[in-house]
Design a protein around this motif. Structure first.
Motif, mmCIF file in Angstrom:
data_model
loop_
_atom_site.group_PDB
_atom_site.id
_atom_site.type_symbol
_atom_site.label_atom_id
_atom_site.label_comp_id
_atom_site.label_asym_id
_atom_site.label_seq_id
_atom_site.Cartn_x
_atom_site.Cartn_y
_atom_site.Cartn_z
ATOM 1 N N SER A 190 56.371 13.919 18.893
ATOM 2 C CA SER A 190 57.301 12.918 19.433
ATOM 3 C C SER A 190 57.001 11.510 18.940
ATOM 4 N N ASP A 191 55.774 11.249 18.480
ATOM 5 C CA ASP A 191 55.425 9.921 17.966
ATOM 6 C C ASP A 191 55.729 9.771 16.480
ATOM 7 N N GLY A 192 56.226 10.837 15.855
ATOM 8 C CA GLY A 192 56.546 10.791 14.424
ATOM 9 C C GLY A 192 55.477 11.378 13.537
ATOM 10 N N THR A 193 54.341 11.783 14.097
ATOM 11 C CA THR A 193 53.278 12.403 13.308
ATOM 12 C C THR A 193 53.734 13.759 12.772
ATOM 13 N N LYS A 194 53.478 13.988 11.470
ATOM 14 C CA LYS A 194 53.859 15.239 10.817
ATOM 15 C C LYS A 194 52.613 16.092 10.599
ATOM 16 N N ILE A 195 52.740 17.377 10.911
ATOM 17 C CA ILE A 195 51.598 18.284 10.793
ATOM 18 C C ILE A 195 52.040 19.582 10.134
ATOM 19 N N TRP A 196 51.318 19.986 9.089
ATOM 20 C CA TRP A 196 51.539 21.275 8.432
ATOM 21 C C TRP A 196 50.407 22.198 8.866
ATOM 22 N N LEU A 197 50.746 23.367 9.374
ATOM 23 C CA LEU A 197 49.751 24.317 9.867
ATOM 24 C C LEU A 197 49.682 25.535 8.962
#
Length: 389
Positions: A190-197
């Motif tokens: 929700s804060d705009g942080t992008k994460i690839w798992l």
């Protein structure tokens, strides 16, 4: 060299480049500086056959460049056949599947032609899939072609996007995203942080963050690449990634964390910015192009300079291995292909490796290449179990 170009070169040498790929490669290689980069890359990652150790290896590379130009014109004649495979490059440098370089092997030795035993091969490359666990304990399956909506997020089966909330001062609700073996997924918080798992990973995170409070998420296990939304647009709040044994404090940066359950080392690799890693009552600052290795058993740590493109290439569709043993490689592949690997011949597990591998490659091609280079004599596939002999 960009990850896109590197991926195209890998596909080209793996005989899986399309006409569109070839066009891009040809345009890129027109520049003289790129021609040198191409030569160096091929020499470093694909110099497997004895031809590359021959005094005429420069001539071999020139011929390879010539074939690219030749195949480009062919591509225009068959431009509608997107699946066309270009085999000439592999033929020129004497390779069947030019991805691997194993140390201390004489490749011109005679290799036994034992046909592999394959029983109900069910092995396929990883795909977009994940399990979303909501704060009430209910679970939703995320996979390609399946659209999912929750109160705070939506998914098209390839990504999970959370709604940006300007204000949230209530009780924090947490979701969990679990990536099984044979899967990968992208999430935007929700804060705009992008994460690839990566495969076999689990992330715990708030559905939204309270204003002014530290933004904290937990990599429960596995591997993730973080592109953190800057603190300047989030009320100057820090972003913290925790797992069982360490805490990473950032202000806005890009980094990779590898912390698998079945490994005794945690690797934190910084791409951009600066992070502070806290562990065992110690604090360690790392800067771009550095990797912190923390050993859970000995409680010792070390820092080294790395090629970050190799460390994060997994999220771009490539596996880059640098002096990795066959045992380590098969551990990575076991997660990606969701397989079990048995070393019937224990000695081969220590063979070292340098090279790149496309993540959409067929597992049988990979095993056949290892066999053709004399690393293994035989292999057997029984459903989702591979036995190396």
């Amino acid at each position: 060299m960009s990850v896109q170009i590197e991926k195209i070169i890998v596909k080209y040498l793996n005989q899986s480049a399309t006409a569109k790929d070839l066009d891009l490669l040809f345009e890129w290689i027109k520049l003289s500086e790129n021609k040198k980069i191409f030569r160096d890359f091929v020499q470093t990652h694909y110099a497997i056959s004895y031809n590359m150790n021959d005094p005429d290896h420069k001539k071999t590379l020139e011929e390879l460049l010539f074939v690219i130009k030749k195949e480009k014109s062919l591509a225009y004649r068959i431009k509608n056949k997107i699946g066309y495979r270009y085999a000439a490059a592999a033929m020129i440098i004497g390779l069947i599947f030019s991805v691997y370089l194993f140390k201390d092997k004489i490749f011109h030795n005679r290799i036994e032609n034992n046909e592999p035993v394959i029983v109900n091969n069910e092995i396929t490359p990883g795909v977009n899939k994940a399990i979303l666990t909501l704060d009430n304990g209910s679970q939703l399956i995320l996979e390609k072609g399946n659209t999912v909506h929750t109160q705070n997020a939506e998914s098209n089966g390839e990504a999970l996007i959370y709604e940006a909330k300007k204000k949230n001062d209530g009780e924090v609700a947490y979701n969990n995203l679990t990536i099984p073996r044979g899967g990968y997924f992208f999430i935007k918080l929700s804060d705009g942080t992008k994460i690839w798992l990566n495969s076999d990973s689990k992330l715990k995170y708030p559905v939204s963050f309270n204003k002014g409070e530290t933004r904290k998420v937990e990599l429960v296990y596995g591997e993730a690449f973080f592109d953190v939304s800057p603190s300047t647009i989030n009320g100057n709040s820090k972003f913290v990634v925790i797992n069982e044994s360490q805490e990473i404090v950032v202000m806005g940066t890009e980094f990779n964390v590898k912390a698998y359950k079945d490994e005794s080392n945690i690797y934190t690799t910084l791409v951009k910015g600066i992070v502070s890693v806290n562990f065992s009552n110690r604090q360690q600052i790392i800067i771009p192009n550095q990797q912190l290795n923390y050993n859970l058993d000995t409680k010792k740590s070390s820092i080294k300079k790395v090629d970050v493109s190799n460390e994060i290439s997994w999220k771009e569709g490539l596996f880059n291995f640098n002096n990795k043993s066959l045992r380590e490689i098969m551990k990575v592949l076991s997660r990606w292909y969701d397989i079990d690997v048995v070393f019937e011949n224990k000695q081969i597990s220590d063979e070292e490796f340098v090279g790149s591998l496309s993540k959409d490659q067929n597992i049988e091609d990979i095993l056949s290449s290892i066999k053709n280079f004399g690393i293994i004599k035989e292999y057997t596939i029984i459903e989702k179990t591979i036995i190396l002999k």
